[in-house]
Design an enzyme around this catalytic site. Structure first.
Site: not given
Ligand code: S3P
Length: 434
Positions: A321, A348
């Site tokens: 992120d 994203k």
């Molecule tokens: C998150 C996981 C990440 C991240 C998102 C929050 C979470 O996404 O980019 O902002 O809280 O589990 P991904 O699991 O799709 O990589």
């Protein structure tokens, strides 16, 4: 709404960033299916976390929100205490709400519909539809592999799922469904993604274990069904993803020295600290503490002359992120920065490879998006521009950092996207700039 940001003098002072978004979501999700109360303090009162709260309220979970003290109390009803919702469950902009909640809904004997905003409606959900279906749930996309999803749950059985992506949302979704399945459920992932679910679920009484996988770099986590979860007190650490903007702003603004208090530095999240130190950034980690397996610390950041680096492989999930703001740092650093293995950025809240390239190029940066990252030749002076956040909170905040040392004014269209994870971002930035 437009937000205008100009360069400033040195950043100085102390700040505490709001609570971690991932952990705030999980306190509500896990609290709702636990018995008794879960009290989450330093809870992040942002649009995404409020979406999670509203979904559970629609399923009969009473939740008290004390905005003055940033505390949320979830009056949990146990694993089988959710009521069938009478309306569509609206996740808004939040991928975490959608994917984790889908795992819980897959275990319910009622049917439900999960939906969200336009950005969410373009994000991939097959990555959770596939494992949940393999576990015996019926999960139907009403929109070509994205939300709305119609979920009919019940009668799940454990599986060993090999996730092709290192995604904590996928891993957590499958583990949550595993609470309702017959037999053990295991998820393996090609690299370790954030492990907040494993840590918090085990604090709530679930039988979760994790270990390195057989393939190099891979990890796996398993869960056994059925123990009664018990509500807990959760102290949410400051969000390192929010701290990242102040870290970056202080590093690139000459004469800056700031202290960011009580930031979560769980190693599965703190990749930015490694990347910044590889770029020559001066950050000291002070006063480390730990609660519920989550460590936090104060971060002392001083302006530094940065140089380019390569960011790739297993480090990527630990800073996924933060990559847009790391691209800003790279634009201010001397020499070349290569970022690769980050194709997940394309799915994203916006396509963060295309959008970051577009907005930083408009400000004069030498940045090229690649299939899975960026090539950035740093050291070119940046200038003001009118640029859009593309309604992506992390792009809006990265642009504010880019403006910090640019010549002229940066007008950030849809700057209010910050409400998703950091509603007071511009106010807090201003405090440090004074
Ligand atoms: C998150 C996981 C990440 C991240 C998102 C929050 C979470 O996404 O980019 O902002 O809280 O589990 P991904 O699991 O799709 O990589």
């Amino acid at each position: 709404m437009d937000q205008i940001v100009k360069a400033s003098g040195p950043l100085r002072g102390e700040i505490q960033v709001p609570g971690d978004k991932s952990i705030s979501h999980r306190a509500v999700l896990f609290g709702a299916i636990s018995e008794g109360n879960t009290e989450a303090s330093q809870f992040l009162m942002s649009a995404d976390c409020l979406s999670t709260i509203s979904c559970f309220e629609k399923m009969g979970i009473p939740i008290s929100v004390d905005r003055e003290h940033d505390t949320v109390t979830v009056h949990g009803k146990g694993l089988h205490g959710l009521k069938a919702p009478e309306e569509v469950l609206d996740s808004g902009n939040s991928g975490t709400t959608t994917r984790l909640l889908a795992g819980i809904l897959a275990g319910q004997s009622f049917s439900s519909i999960l939906d969200g905003d336009d950005s969410l409606r373009s994000r991939p959900m097959k990555r959770i539809i596939q494992p949940l279906t393999a576990m015996g749930a019926s999960v139907q996309s009403l929109n070509q592999g994205s939300v709305p999803l119609r979920i009919e749950g019940g009668n799940l059985h454990g599986i060993h799922y090999e996730s092709p992506v290192a995604s904590a949302q996928v891993k957590s979704c499958v583990l949550l469904a595993g609470l309702y399945a017959e037999g053990e459920t295991t998820v393996s992932e090609p690299a370790l993604s954030r492990n907040h679910s494993e840590l918090m679920l085990s604090g709530f009484g679930a039988e979760v274990s994790s270990r390195r996988g057989e393939k190099p770099g891979s990890f796996e986590a398993s869960i056994k069904p059925g123990p009664r979860l018990r509500g807990q007190k959760v102290l949410v650490p400051g969000d390192i993803s929010s701290a990242a903007y102040f870290i970056a702003a202080a590093l690139i603004t000459p004469g800056s020295e700031i202290l960011i208090r009580q930031v979560g530095i769980n190693p599965t999240r703190a990749g930015i600290l490694k990347a910044v130190s590889a770029m020559g950034g001066d950050i000291s980690i002070l006063n480390q503490t730990s609660q519920g397996g989550e460590c936090s610390a104060d971060l002392l950041v001083r302006s530094s002359s940065l140089h380019g680096t390569t960011i790739e492989g297993e480090l990527i999930p630990a800073l996924i992120d933060e990559l847009p703001v790391i691209a800003v740092l790279a634009a201010y650093a001397e020499g070349e920065t290569i970022i690769r293995d980050a194709q997940e950025l394309r799915v994203k809240e916006s396509d963060r490879i295309a959008v970051t390239e577009k907005v930083l190029s408009a400000m004069g940066a030498d940045i090229q998006g690649t299939e899975d990252g960026f090539l950035i030749h740093g050291g070119k002076a940046l200038h003001g521009a009118r640029v859009s956040s593309h309604q992506d909170h992390r792009i809006a905040m990265s642009l504010a950092v880019a403006a910090q040392n640019a010549e002229g004014e940066v007008i950030i269209e849809d700057g209010d996207a910050v409400r998703i994870s950091y509603p007071d971002f511009f106010r807090d930035l201003e405090k440090l700039r004074r």
